[in-house]
Structures are given as C-alpha cells and as structure tokens.
Design a protein around this motif. Structure first.
Motif, PDB file in Angstrom:
ATOM      1  N   ALA A 130       4.374   0.670   3.366  1.00 12.95           N
ATOM      2  CA  ALA A 130       5.711   1.143   2.874  1.00 12.95           C
ATOM      3  C   ALA A 130       6.940   0.742   3.816  1.00 12.95           C
ATOM      4  O   ALA A 130       7.923   0.043   3.168  1.00 12.95           O
ATOM      5  CB  ALA A 130       5.700   2.504   2.978  1.00 12.95           C
ATOM      6  N   SER A 131       6.604   1.057   5.099  1.00 10.48           N
ATOM      7  CA  SER A 131       7.705   0.377   6.072  1.00 10.48           C
ATOM      8  C   SER A 131       8.063  -0.914   5.974  1.00 10.48           C
ATOM      9  O   SER A 131       9.044  -1.529   6.040  1.00 10.48           O
ATOM     10  CB  SER A 131       7.579   1.022   7.395  1.00 10.48           C
ATOM     11  OG  SER A 131       6.389   0.575   8.034  1.00 10.48           O
ATOM     12  N   LEU A 200      15.442  -2.400  -6.783  1.00 13.40           N
ATOM     13  CA  LEU A 200      14.413  -2.549  -5.901  1.00 13.40           C
ATOM     14  C   LEU A 200      14.810  -2.267  -4.387  1.00 13.40           C
ATOM     15  O   LEU A 200      13.910  -1.434  -3.753  1.00 13.40           O
ATOM     16  CB  LEU A 200      13.638  -3.888  -5.885  1.00 13.40           C
ATOM     17  CG  LEU A 200      12.329  -4.224  -5.041  1.00 13.40           C
ATOM     18  CD1 LEU A 200      11.192  -3.068  -5.649  1.00 13.40           C
ATOM     19  CD2 LEU A 200      11.969  -5.493  -5.337  1.00 13.40           C
ATOM     20  N   ALA A 201      15.727  -2.574  -3.950  1.00 15.95           N
ATOM     21  CA  ALA A 201      16.262  -2.339  -2.365  1.00 15.95           C
ATOM     22  C   ALA A 201      16.182  -0.794  -2.321  1.00 15.95           C
ATOM     23  O   ALA A 201      16.079  -0.400  -1.226  1.00 15.95           O
ATOM     24  CB  ALA A 201      17.487  -3.015  -2.215  1.00 15.95           C
ATOM     25  N   ALA A 207      11.479   4.715  -0.426  1.00 16.36           N
ATOM     26  CA  ALA A 207      10.096   4.979  -0.300  1.00 16.36           C
ATOM     27  C   ALA A 207       9.529   4.790   1.361  1.00 16.36           C
ATOM     28  O   ALA A 207       8.476   5.172   1.476  1.00 16.36           O
ATOM     29  CB  ALA A 207       9.425   3.969  -1.181  1.00 16.36           C
ATOM     30  N   GLY A 208      10.217   3.733   1.896  1.00 19.58           N
ATOM     31  CA  GLY A 208       9.728   3.521   3.297  1.00 19.58           C
ATOM     32  C   GLY A 208       9.877   4.395   4.262  1.00 19.58           C
ATOM     33  O   GLY A 208       9.315   4.241   5.767  1.00 19.58           O
ATOM     34  N   THR A 209      10.513   5.420   4.292  1.00 21.68           N
ATOM     35  CA  THR A 209      10.963   6.341   5.316  1.00 21.68           C
ATOM     36  C   THR A 209       9.821   7.263   5.660  1.00 21.68           C
ATOM     37  O   THR A 209       9.722   7.747   6.845  1.00 21.68           O
ATOM     38  CB  THR A 209      12.353   7.358   4.820  1.00 21.68           C
ATOM     39  OG1 THR A 209      11.785   7.920   3.549  1.00 21.68           O
ATOM     40  CG2 THR A 209      13.396   6.348   4.484  1.00 21.68           C
ATOM     41  N   GLY A 210       8.907   7.398   4.798  1.00 21.84           N
ATOM     42  CA  GLY A 210       7.519   8.330   5.061  1.00 21.84           C
ATOM     43  C   GLY A 210       6.523   7.843   5.603  1.00 21.84           C
ATOM     44  O   GLY A 210       5.415   8.230   5.893  1.00 21.84           O
ATOM     45  N   GLY A 229       5.745  -0.660 -10.807  1.00 20.49           N
ATOM     46  CA  GLY A 229       5.856   0.602 -10.407  1.00 20.49           C
ATOM     47  C   GLY A 229       5.426   0.878  -8.991  1.00 20.49           C
ATOM     48  O   GLY A 229       4.732  -0.072  -8.412  1.00 20.49           O
ATOM     49  N   LEU A 230       6.194   1.747  -8.299  1.00 19.72           N
ATOM     50  CA  LEU A 230       6.358   1.890  -6.773  1.00 19.72           C
ATOM     51  C   LEU A 230       5.719   3.441  -6.662  1.00 19.72           C
ATOM     52  O   LEU A 230       6.432   4.192  -7.218  1.00 19.72           O
ATOM     53  CB  LEU A 230       7.405   1.820  -6.199  1.00 19.72           C
ATOM     54  CG  LEU A 230       8.129   0.486  -6.513  1.00 19.72           C
ATOM     55  CD1 LEU A 230       9.615   0.324  -5.632  1.00 19.72           C
ATOM     56  CD2 LEU A 230       7.412  -0.754  -5.945  1.00 19.72           C
ATOM     57  N   ALA A 231       4.731   3.395  -5.813  1.00 14.86           N
ATOM     58  CA  ALA A 231       4.300   5.036  -5.643  1.00 14.86           C
ATOM     59  C   ALA A 231       3.768   5.173  -4.183  1.00 14.86           C
ATOM     60  O   ALA A 231       3.130   4.381  -3.583  1.00 14.86           O
ATOM     61  CB  ALA A 231       3.346   5.535  -6.300  1.00 14.86           C
ATOM     62  N   VAL A 232       4.449   6.198  -3.542  1.00 20.13           N
ATOM     63  CA  VAL A 232       4.113   6.605  -2.014  1.00 20.13           C
ATOM     64  C   VAL A 232       3.849   8.178  -1.894  1.00 20.13           C
ATOM     65  O   VAL A 232       5.038   8.748  -2.512  1.00 20.13           O
ATOM     66  CB  VAL A 232       5.071   5.661  -0.856  1.00 20.13           C
ATOM     67  CG1 VAL A 232       6.459   6.351  -1.321  1.00 20.13           C
ATOM     68  CG2 VAL A 232       4.433   5.994   0.175  1.00 20.13           C
ATOM     69  N   ASP A 233       2.926   8.709  -1.264  1.00 17.09           N
ATOM     70  CA  ASP A 233       2.852  10.124  -1.322  1.00 17.09           C
ATOM     71  C   ASP A 233       3.113  10.522  -2.743  1.00 17.09           C
ATOM     72  O   ASP A 233       2.102  10.300  -3.606  1.00 17.09           O
ATOM     73  CB  ASP A 233       3.940  10.579  -0.269  1.00 17.09           C
ATOM     74  CG  ASP A 233       3.606  10.132   1.030  1.00 17.09           C
ATOM     75  OD1 ASP A 233       2.540   9.878   1.544  1.00 17.09           O
ATOM     76  OD2 ASP A 233       4.783  10.027   1.950  1.00 17.09           O
ATOM     77  N   ARG A 234       3.735  11.562  -2.945  1.00 19.28           N
ATOM     78  CA  ARG A 234       3.864  12.130  -4.182  1.00 19.28           C
ATOM     79  C   ARG A 234       5.140  11.653  -5.036  1.00 19.28           C
ATOM     80  O   ARG A 234       5.591  12.172  -6.042  1.00 19.28           O
ATOM     81  CB  ARG A 234       4.035  13.840  -4.102  1.00 19.28           C
ATOM     82  CG  ARG A 234       2.642  14.389  -3.857  1.00 19.28           C
ATOM     83  CD  ARG A 234       2.763  15.846  -3.726  1.00 19.28           C
ATOM     84  NE  ARG A 234       1.406  16.469  -3.511  1.00 19.28           N
ATOM     85  CZ  ARG A 234       1.106  17.563  -3.656  1.00 19.28           C
ATOM     86  NH1 ARG A 234       1.996  18.549  -4.339  1.00 19.28           N
ATOM     87  NH2 ARG A 234       0.072  18.279  -3.550  1.00 19.28           N
ATOM     88  N   ARG A 235       5.693  10.514  -4.535  1.00 19.02           N
ATOM     89  CA  ARG A 235       6.878   9.931  -5.359  1.00 19.02           C
ATOM     90  C   ARG A 235       6.336   8.633  -5.870  1.00 19.02           C
ATOM     91  O   ARG A 235       5.581   8.021  -5.409  1.00 19.02           O
ATOM     92  CB  ARG A 235       7.852   9.400  -4.149  1.00 19.02           C
ATOM     93  CG  ARG A 235       8.437  10.723  -3.386  1.00 19.02           C
ATOM     94  CD  ARG A 235       9.450  10.101  -2.206  1.00 19.02           C
ATOM     95  NE  ARG A 235       8.570   9.877  -0.846  1.00 19.02           N
ATOM     96  CZ  ARG A 235       9.006   9.439   0.253  1.00 19.02           C
ATOM     97  NH1 ARG A 235      10.083   9.583   0.386  1.00 19.02           N
ATOM     98  NH2 ARG A 235       8.353   9.225   0.861  1.00 19.02           N
ATOM     99  N   GLN A 236       6.942   8.523  -7.366  1.00 17.36           N
ATOM    100  CA  GLN A 236       6.733   7.315  -7.456  1.00 17.36           C
ATOM    101  C   GLN A 236       8.090   6.884  -8.682  1.00 17.36           C
ATOM    102  O   GLN A 236       8.919   7.631  -8.704  1.00 17.36           O
ATOM    103  CB  GLN A 236       5.402   7.454  -8.767  1.00 17.36           C
ATOM    104  CG  GLN A 236       5.588   8.208  -9.700  1.00 17.36           C
ATOM    105  CD  GLN A 236       4.377   8.459 -10.717  1.00 17.36           C
ATOM    106  OE1 GLN A 236       3.256   8.404 -10.227  1.00 17.36           O
ATOM    107  NE2 GLN A 236       4.721   8.501 -12.120  1.00 17.36           N
ATOM    108  N   ALA A 237       8.123   5.731  -8.952  1.00 15.74           N
ATOM    109  CA  ALA A 237       9.223   4.978  -9.443  1.00 15.74           C
ATOM    110  C   ALA A 237       8.632   3.778 -10.426  1.00 15.74           C
ATOM    111  O   ALA A 237       7.740   3.129 -10.138  1.00 15.74           O
ATOM    112  CB  ALA A 237      10.320   4.612  -8.832  1.00 15.74           C
ATOM    113  N   THR A 238       9.375   3.655 -11.587  1.00 13.12           N
ATOM    114  CA  THR A 238       9.204   2.212 -12.268  1.00 13.12           C
ATOM    115  C   THR A 238      10.588   1.671 -12.590  1.00 13.12           C
ATOM    116  O   THR A 238      11.604   2.340 -12.633  1.00 13.12           O
ATOM    117  CB  THR A 238       8.574   2.696 -13.424  1.00 13.12           C
ATOM    118  OG1 THR A 238       9.348   3.508 -14.510  1.00 13.12           O
ATOM    119  CG2 THR A 238       7.232   3.399 -13.526  1.00 13.12           C
TER     120      THR A 238
END
Length: 384
Positions: A130-131, A200-201, A207-210, A229-238
């Motif tokens: 993610a980072s 996207l930015a 998303a990259g903070t965690g 779609g982007l997903a990390v931990d319990r966060r997601q977005a489209t």
C-alpha cells in the motif's frame, strides 16, 4: 439503530468515506453518508455515481439498523467532539440523535429509498504494498493535466503484467512513469486501464497510511466493466475507469543522450525556489551546465533578475536548457534519492530526470531491470 463508538474511530471512518461525497450532488440523497450497524461493526459509506468509498469500524451495536445522515454535517460534528470519548448514535422517529461528553445533536434522516444502488466490488486482480502504491501514484499524478478539456490527459495509465505495475501520466509538456512490483492473481494479467488521476491520488494517499497490502480489483463483463477497486484493511473504494486511448510514450525515451548531469537534489530545489520571486507567468528558468558547475538564471535585464550557482558532475558536453520552473520542481520533489540525474538529448529534445546512483533501495524494480523505476520526462522551453 443504537450504536456506541469511539470518537476517533468514528472520525476515521467518516474521513475515508467522505472522499466520495459529491461537492454538488445532483441527487440530494448523495450528500448523505450511509451507516449500517450490525454485529460488532459500523459500516460507513458514500457514493457519487463515479466513486464509492466504504469502511467498517469497530462499534458496540445495541440495535442494528441502516440509515442515511447528512454527510458533511456529521463529519463536522464528529471532528468537533472531544477525543478519548465515546459517541452514541440513536435513531429516533424521523431523526438521529448523536451524544458525546454532555453534548447532543439531532440530524434529519434522508429516505433510504432515494439512495442509488452502489456498485459491487469487482474481482481481485492482484496485490501491491500500500505504501509503495501510494508513493508511485503521487509521483506520476503530478504530471497529469488538471484541465478537463482533454480527459485522457487527466488520467493515470496503469499497465499490468504478471509481476509489474507501470503507472504513467502526462499533460503533453511532461511525462512521469513509475514501475512497481506487484503480485497478480489472474491467469492473463496483461492489461492497461485509465483511472482518474485526482481520484486515484486521493484514495491511494489515504490507503497507504496504514501499511500492509493493497488489493487491486478490476470490473468484469458482468455489469461491472470499467471499474477499479482498491481495498486495504477494512477500507475499500471503487472508481469508474476512463475509456480513452492513452498516448504512446516509450518512444520518447529513445533519444540519443548527449550529456548527463548529477546534482544534489535538495540543493537544486532550494536554488530554484530562491530565484522564483523574479519568475513571471510562462517564463522559464535557464540552466547552464558546465564541467563542474551549474548556473541558474531567472528574469530578464528589462525586469528583475536572479541567479544562483551550484556544483555539478557533468558527463558529456556543456549544455544549456530552459524549463518551466514549476514542472522542474515537481519532478525534483518526487525523487527519493539525495542526488538527481538529468539526461540531455539533442537541442529541442526532452530531458529525462531520474534518481541518482546513490539510491539505496533498488529492490522494487521488477525483474532487476536496469531501467530506473521512476522517470520524469520534461520538455524544454525556449529561452536558453
């Protein structure tokens, strides 16, 4: 619905989901956040027909339920609440009551029936740190156009292969390209897509903070075509993808190199900022590269002038070039190495900015390629 949740968790959830709240909603219901309480979580989401964002945060759910609440108002209220306190959200007839540390607020409840169906999260395509993804997107997004007149230039192209992810953006005057390692999970991973650079930015940055891995998903043909779609931990977005042909760009790097200058990145940034007060709109800064020194000039004899000198290592013949100072600063600021390399071609050809050989971490170059993992191509201006 009755929920108790830590103030900071509520703010975290709202901050992520609010990225999909439209500034000027066409449908009033889209100005709302959707809250769904069940089990031990509160799901917070938003949607604006182009972007969706959702997150699940831990909460004590006494009564499950689902509501819409005014999004920006709830965000402002949550941020104003004292830290290290719990927030209670209770649904009453026709309104929601928020209480915390002796304060209370009542909010209207828009009708759930007016809220449009949000897109299903698409099929997983692969994973990337993610980072690293957030850093790469930030490095190329600087080159994307802000003017919507030519939509393809407002996009980031993502080229997917079995082990590499190549990001690229251009506004015609500059081009930024970053290669990232990633792990594909599809049988035929080779594909290219266009995602809105601004969206996207913003999503990648948060998303990259965690840390951890970011899951990238792509819409299939079953009603979800053109969706990232982007997903990390319990966060997601489209976000919906753009349907345009991105300009071919690799040939721009095939120029004959006539000289390479290596210079301290921070020193060059500082020097450019020092001369910037005399730079007027649409005028360049002029760089003259000698064997061991660089002279920077801005302004003109008819108006204010400024100059600075720096040490440089030059391979090849001495050269002069003029650049848009904001574009040059963007590229230098995106570098991750103490030194910058500027590769020059023949007169009128673009200059390529890359990280110096003192870059310590080259592990993220797919297949051990000799091509730098970040390249920033800059067109010269007249005036040198």
């Amino acid at each position: 619905m009755k929920v108790r949740i830590a103030r900071d968790r509520l703010v975290e959830g709202i901050t992520w989901a609010a990225r999909a709240l439209p500034a000027r909603p066409v449908v009033p219901a889209l100005a709302a956040l959707r809250l769904e309480a069940a089990g031990g979580t509160l799901a917070i989401s938003a949607y604006n027909h182009e972007v969706s964002a959702g997150i699940e945060v831990a909460a004590a759910v006494d009564r499950p339920g689902e509501i819409l609440v005014p999004g920006r108002l709830l965000a402002e209220i949550a941020r104003s609440l004292p830290r290290e306190h719990s927030v209670e959200l209770v649904v009453e007839p026709h309104r929601a009551r928020v209480t915390c540390a002796g304060s209370y607020f009542t909010l209207p409840l828009p009708a759930l029936a007016d809220y449009p169906a949000t897109p299903l999260f698409p099929d997983l395509a692969g994973t990337v740190a993610a980072s690293v993804f957030a850093e790469g997107v930030a490095q190329v997004a600087i080159a994307a156009a802000r003017d919507e007149t030519v939509p393809v230039l407002t996009a980031i192209r993502m080229g997917l292969t079995h082990d590499g992810l190549i990001l690229a953006a251009t506004d015609r005057y500059r081009l930024a390209v970053r290669r990232l390692p990633w792990r594909s999970v599809t049988e035929d991973p080779t594909r290219s897509i266009l995602a809105p650079a601004r969206v996207l930015a913003e999503l990648a940055r948060y998303a990259g903070t965690g840390g951890g891995d970011l899951r990238l998903a792509l819409g299939a043909e079953d009603g979800r075509h053109g969706l990232l779609g982007l997903a990390v931990d319990r966060r997601q977005a489209t976000t919906r993808l753009l349907d345009y042909e991105f300009p071919g760009y690799e040939r721009l790097f095939d120029n004959e190199v006539t000289g390479v200058a290596t210079i301290d990145t921070a020193a060059l940034i500082e020097a450019l900022r020092r001369v910037s007060p005399v730079v007027t709109r649409n005028t360049p800064v002029r760089l003259s590269f000698g064997r061991d020194s660089l002279r920077i000039e801005a302004g003109s004899t008819d108006e204010a002038e400024a100059g600075a000198a720096l040490p440089v290592e030059l391979t090849g013949e001495p050269t002069r070039a003029a650049f848009n100072p904001a574009h040059l600063l963007d590229g230098l600021s995106a570098l991750r190495s103490p030194s910058a390399r500027m590769s020059f071609g023949t007169t009128g050809r673009p200059t390529v900015l890359t990280e110096g050989s003192d870059r310590a971490d080259h592990a993220d170059q797919p297949n051990g390629s000799d091509t730098p993992d970040y390249r920033y191509l800059l067109m010269p201006m007249r005036g040198a």
